[in-house]
Scaffold this motif. Structure first.
Motif, PDB file in Angstrom:
ATOM      1  N   THR A 119      35.856 -32.770  46.672  1.00 52.37           N
ATOM      2  CA  THR A 119      36.736 -32.747  45.499  1.00 52.37           C
ATOM      3  C   THR A 119      36.305 -31.697  44.492  1.00 52.37           C
ATOM      4  N   GLU A 122      37.203 -28.324  45.301  1.00 53.72           N
ATOM      5  CA  GLU A 122      38.662 -28.178  45.291  1.00 53.72           C
ATOM      6  C   GLU A 122      39.257 -28.136  46.695  1.00 53.72           C
ATOM      7  N   ASP A 125      42.340 -30.498  46.656  1.00 49.30           N
ATOM      8  CA  ASP A 125      43.516 -29.842  46.062  1.00 49.30           C
ATOM      9  C   ASP A 125      44.129 -28.842  47.037  1.00 49.30           C
TER      10      ASP A 125
END
Length: 260
Positions: A119, A122, A125
């Motif tokens: 996380t 990223e 994402d």
């Protein structure tokens, strides 16, 4: 707004997000494609880091329960029920709790740390931008792995705990093997074993769920990952004892004792 009210609202919000993630995981379990390779890898990892601690912890756990109950039944003049009381306590209560505590502490913390690292880099994402569901791709295999390991280890911990209790009762308390086994067979019933396995499934799901949830929501970089790992273990322990109480009450109310 006062601090206690704010803390309460934040707690309710976090619980809502956790419940929402649980629903998403359940739905994603039935979607295809299923990440079988990821599941096998996670299952092997969680099992490899949990099996030895679980086996080592189950021996003194079963022995302590047997010795404590043996002393109590001796004072009451009910030595003939020592085997049943000890074995039922291990199978219904101690075994699922011990198993999942080890799974959450060893495997769950690693799952939380891995997802937290992904996380903050990223990666989560990036997966969402590419249209890949991180829940289906990463979370579901890990939760299912925690559940499967918890169920299998629960059987092993039950056997080792009962065997350890039997040996310590015979060697240290002067119990007779026949009386220990006879009392167990006279009072135990098949639902006693099933409730332990059901608890293991639910507890394994909770361990994987909390580890995944905290791993997907770290704050503050690398230090935040360490914080969420600690939080996941503590939250899992609290949930386990609360859910164990609820399940035990329901089971004792619904399933009559043998001979009742």
């Amino acid at each position: 707004m006062t601090a206690p009210v704010t803390a309460a609202r934040n707690a309710v919000g976090e619980f809502g997000k956790l419940f929402g993630l649980a629903l998403d995981i359940v739905v994603a379990m039935f979607k295809r494609p299923f990440q079988f390779r990821e599941f096998v890898q996670q299952f092997w990892f969680v099992a490899s880091v949990s099996i030895l601690p679980a086996a080592l912890v189950s021996i003194p756990f079963g022995a302590v329960i047997t010795l404590q109950l043996g002393g109590l039944t001796s004072q009451l003049g009910a030595e003939s029920f020592n085997g049943a009381a000890s074995v039922l306590a291990v199978i219904q209560q101690a075994s699922p709790i011990v198993t999942t505590l080890v799974v959450a502490g060893a495997g769950g913390s690693a799952i939380c740390a891995e997802l937290g690292s992904r996380t903050i880099r990223e990666e989560i994402d990036a997966m969402e931008v590419l249209g890949v569901s991180p829940i289906q791709r990463l979370v579901v295999p890990r939760v299912l792995a925690a559940m499967a390991v918890a169920v299998l280890l629960n059987g092993m911990v039950s056997f080792v705990g009962v065997t350890g209790g039997y040996v310590f009762n015979v060697l240290l308390q002067g119990g007779t093997p026949g009386a220990f086994l006879a009392s167990f067979s006279a009072l135990a019933q098949l639902p006693d074993l099933w409730v332990g396995e059901v608890k293991a499934v639910i507890f394994g799901f909770l361990a994987g769920l909390v580890a995944s949830y905290r791993g997907l929501h770290p704050k503050g970089g690398a230090k935040g990952v360490g914080d969420v790992v600690n939080q996941s273990v503590v939250i899992t322990f609290l949930l386990l004892f609360f859910v164990n109480f609820v399940i035990s009450v329901i089971y004792l109310r619904v399933v009559p004792a043998k001979g009742a």
